[in-house]
Design a protein around this motif. Structure first.
Motif, PDB file in Angstrom:
ATOM      1  N   GLN A   2       0.833  -1.192   0.000  1.00 23.07           N
ATOM      2  CA  GLN A   2       0.000   0.000   0.000  1.00 23.07           C
ATOM      3  C   GLN A   2       0.878   1.256   0.000  1.00 23.07           C
ATOM      4  N   LEU A   3       0.257   2.374  -0.402  1.00 27.42           N
ATOM      5  CA  LEU A   3       0.924   3.668  -0.408  1.00 27.42           C
ATOM      6  C   LEU A   3       0.179   4.615   0.530  1.00 27.42           C
ATOM      7  N   TYR A   4       0.930   5.342   1.358  1.00 27.91           N
ATOM      8  CA  TYR A   4       0.345   6.263   2.334  1.00 27.91           C
ATOM      9  C   TYR A   4       0.951   7.653   2.172  1.00 27.91           C
ATOM     10  N   LEU A   5       0.228   8.624   2.689  1.00 29.40           N
ATOM     11  CA  LEU A   5       0.696  10.007   2.762  1.00 29.40           C
ATOM     12  C   LEU A   5       0.577  10.456   4.206  1.00 29.40           C
ATOM     13  N   ILE A   6       1.653  11.025   4.767  1.00 29.27           N
ATOM     14  CA  ILE A   6       1.596  11.555   6.120  1.00 29.27           C
ATOM     15  C   ILE A   6       1.998  13.023   6.090  1.00 29.27           C
ATOM     16  N   GLN A   7       1.268  13.835   6.832  1.00 28.72           N
ATOM     17  CA  GLN A   7       1.581  15.255   6.908  1.00 28.72           C
ATOM     18  C   GLN A   7       2.795  15.460   7.829  1.00 28.72           C
ATOM     19  N   THR A   8       3.625  16.419   7.505  1.00 25.88           N
ATOM     20  CA  THR A   8       4.799  16.696   8.340  1.00 25.88           C
ATOM     21  C   THR A   8       4.577  17.866   9.288  1.00 25.88           C
ATOM     22  N   MET A   9       3.524  18.632   9.065  1.00 28.53           N
ATOM     23  CA  MET A   9       3.240  19.790   9.916  1.00 28.53           C
ATOM     24  C   MET A   9       2.258  19.390  11.006  1.00 28.53           C
ATOM     25  N   TRP A  10       2.654  19.573  12.270  1.00 27.55           N
ATOM     26  CA  TRP A  10       1.760  19.273  13.377  1.00 27.55           C
ATOM     27  C   TRP A  10       2.007  20.272  14.495  1.00 27.55           C
ATOM     28  N   ASN A  11       0.916  20.857  14.983  1.00 25.92           N
ATOM     29  CA  ASN A  11       0.994  21.816  16.095  1.00 25.92           C
ATOM     30  C   ASN A  11       1.949  22.966  15.774  1.00 25.92           C
ATOM     31  N   GLY A  12       1.940  23.388  14.498  1.00 25.62           N
ATOM     32  CA  GLY A  12       2.762  24.519  14.090  1.00 25.62           C
ATOM     33  C   GLY A  12       4.229  24.204  13.864  1.00 25.62           C
ATOM     34  N   ILE A  13       4.620  22.939  13.936  1.00 22.40           N
ATOM     35  CA  ILE A  13       6.016  22.535  13.765  1.00 22.40           C
ATOM     36  C   ILE A  13       6.122  21.612  12.553  1.00 22.40           C
ATOM     37  N   ASP A  14       7.033  21.925  11.631  1.00 21.10           N
ATOM     38  CA  ASP A  14       7.264  21.085  10.459  1.00 21.10           C
ATOM     39  C   ASP A  14       8.291  20.015  10.815  1.00 21.10           C
ATOM     40  N   ARG A  15       7.909  18.763  10.689  1.00 19.11           N
ATOM     41  CA  ARG A  15       8.765  17.631  11.091  1.00 19.11           C
ATOM     42  C   ARG A  15       9.577  17.052   9.930  1.00 19.11           C
ATOM     43  N   MET A  16       9.510  17.640   8.749  1.00 15.04           N
ATOM     44  CA  MET A  16      10.129  17.008   7.587  1.00 15.04           C
ATOM     45  C   MET A  16      11.616  16.737   7.803  1.00 15.04           C
ATOM     46  N   ASN A  17      12.373  17.738   8.245  1.00 17.85           N
ATOM     47  CA  ASN A  17      13.808  17.533   8.430  1.00 17.85           C
ATOM     48  C   ASN A  17      14.093  16.409   9.422  1.00 17.85           C
ATOM     49  N   SER A  18      13.326  16.386  10.512  1.00 15.52           N
ATOM     50  CA  SER A  18      13.508  15.328  11.505  1.00 15.52           C
ATOM     51  C   SER A  18      13.204  13.963  10.911  1.00 15.52           C
ATOM     52  N   PHE A  19      12.104  13.853  10.144  1.00 17.73           N
ATOM     53  CA  PHE A  19      11.756  12.581   9.515  1.00 17.73           C
ATOM     54  C   PHE A  19      12.882  12.102   8.599  1.00 17.73           C
ATOM     55  N   LEU A  20      13.430  13.008   7.795  1.00 14.73           N
ATOM     56  CA  LEU A  20      14.469  12.628   6.841  1.00 14.73           C
ATOM     57  C   LEU A  20      15.795  12.313   7.528  1.00 14.73           C
ATOM     58  N   GLU A  21      16.178  13.136   8.486  1.00 17.91           N
ATOM     59  CA  GLU A  21      17.475  12.959   9.146  1.00 17.91           C
ATOM     60  C   GLU A  21      17.510  11.685   9.982  1.00 17.91           C
ATOM     61  N   ASP A  22      16.405  11.392  10.673  1.00 13.43           N
ATOM     62  CA  ASP A  22      16.387  10.278  11.626  1.00 13.43           C
ATOM     63  C   ASP A  22      15.660   9.056  11.092  1.00 13.43           C
ATOM     64  N   ASN A  23      15.252   9.102   9.829  1.00  8.09           N
ATOM     65  CA  ASN A  23      14.719   7.924   9.140  1.00  8.09           C
ATOM     66  C   ASN A  23      13.502   7.320   9.842  1.00  8.09           C
ATOM     67  N   TYR A  24      12.497   8.148  10.017  1.00 12.29           N
ATOM     68  CA  TYR A  24      11.240   7.676  10.595  1.00 12.29           C
ATOM     69  C   TYR A  24      10.110   8.593  10.152  1.00 12.29           C
ATOM     70  N   ILE A  25       8.883   8.148  10.388  1.00 11.74           N
ATOM     71  CA  ILE A  25       7.701   9.013  10.370  1.00 11.74           C
ATOM     72  C   ILE A  25       6.968   8.765  11.678  1.00 11.74           C
ATOM     73  N   GLY A  26       6.047   9.653  12.036  1.00 12.86           N
ATOM     74  CA  GLY A  26       5.369   9.397  13.296  1.00 12.86           C
ATOM     75  C   GLY A  26       4.203  10.309  13.576  1.00 12.86           C
TER      76      GLY A  26
END
Length: 207
Positions: A2-26
């Motif tokens: 399956q293919l999913y889409l997860i938003q990186t912006m939550w509570n006013g904070i963009d998590r994209m860099n963290s997701f890419l640097e630390d190899n996770y989503i959450g």
């Protein structure tokens, strides 16, 4: 698959860099704790006991948590987006990480990701571009995976970049750990896992 889409912006904070640097989503919502061994029927009860909010808002979040923990599978794929396109990743297992604390803005519900590459927006087909407009925190592609037509990019796309334009760097210990996981996957009973592991190892060997 399956293919999913997860938003990186939550509570006013963009998590994209963290997701890419630390190899996770959450996802956040740490007050409900680790959901790995929680029965799906108990998700709602635990959430409502931990958070005071309207029924409709709570139902959307509970649905996202259930999808993240129980519906997503190791070997599925995920997209994260920015104004230039998407980064596509190969999903791993669910785990709970509160090592950085349990404030409400902490991303504790996690899945490991092997990032495969960045795809420019103009190279995505109409179905995927429409999919990127989903407003949900977490969404699943409504079509069979092959209709996304992403597989041709897995070996062609360049390594994902942070939004600053710098390449993501991974330390040697993490690389060795990842290779160990791939070597184990080569002996999997699932032929799809073996194929993906072999492709990833061969791609690494070319660099």
């Amino acid at each position: 698959m399956q293919l999913y889409l997860i938003q990186t912006m939550w509570n006013g904070i963009d998590r994209m860099n963290s997701f890419l640097e630390d190899n996770y989503i959450g996802l956040a919502w740490p007050a409900i704790g680790d959901l790995e061994y929680t029965a799906p029927n108990d998700f709602a009860q635990r959430f409502m006991q931990s958070y005071d909010m309207g029924h409709n808002e709570a139902a959307d979040i509970i649905e996202s948590l259930h999808m993240f923990v129980r519906i997503m599978q190791d070997g599925d794929f995920v997209l994260i987006k920015d104004d230039r396109g998407v980064v596509v990743g190969d999903l791993g297992d669910y785990y709970y990480d509160d090592s950085a604390g349990n404030r409400e803005d902490m991303i504790c519900h996690r899945r490991g990701v092997t990032w495969l590459g960045r795809i420019p927006l103009e190279e995505l087909n109409d179905k995927v571009r429409a999919f990127l407009n989903q407003p949900e925190l977490l969404a699943r592609f409504d079509y069979p995976f092959h209709e996304a037509q992403l597989d041709r990019w897995f070996s062609q796309a360049s390594a994902p970049e942070q939004t600053t334009g710098q390449s993501v760097r991974v330390d040697a210990a993490t690389v060795e750990e990842a290779l160990h996981v791939l070597r184990q996957a080569l002996r999997s009973d699932d032929p799809d896992h073996r194929i993906r592991a072999a492709a990833a190892i061969l791609e690494y060997a070319k660099d």
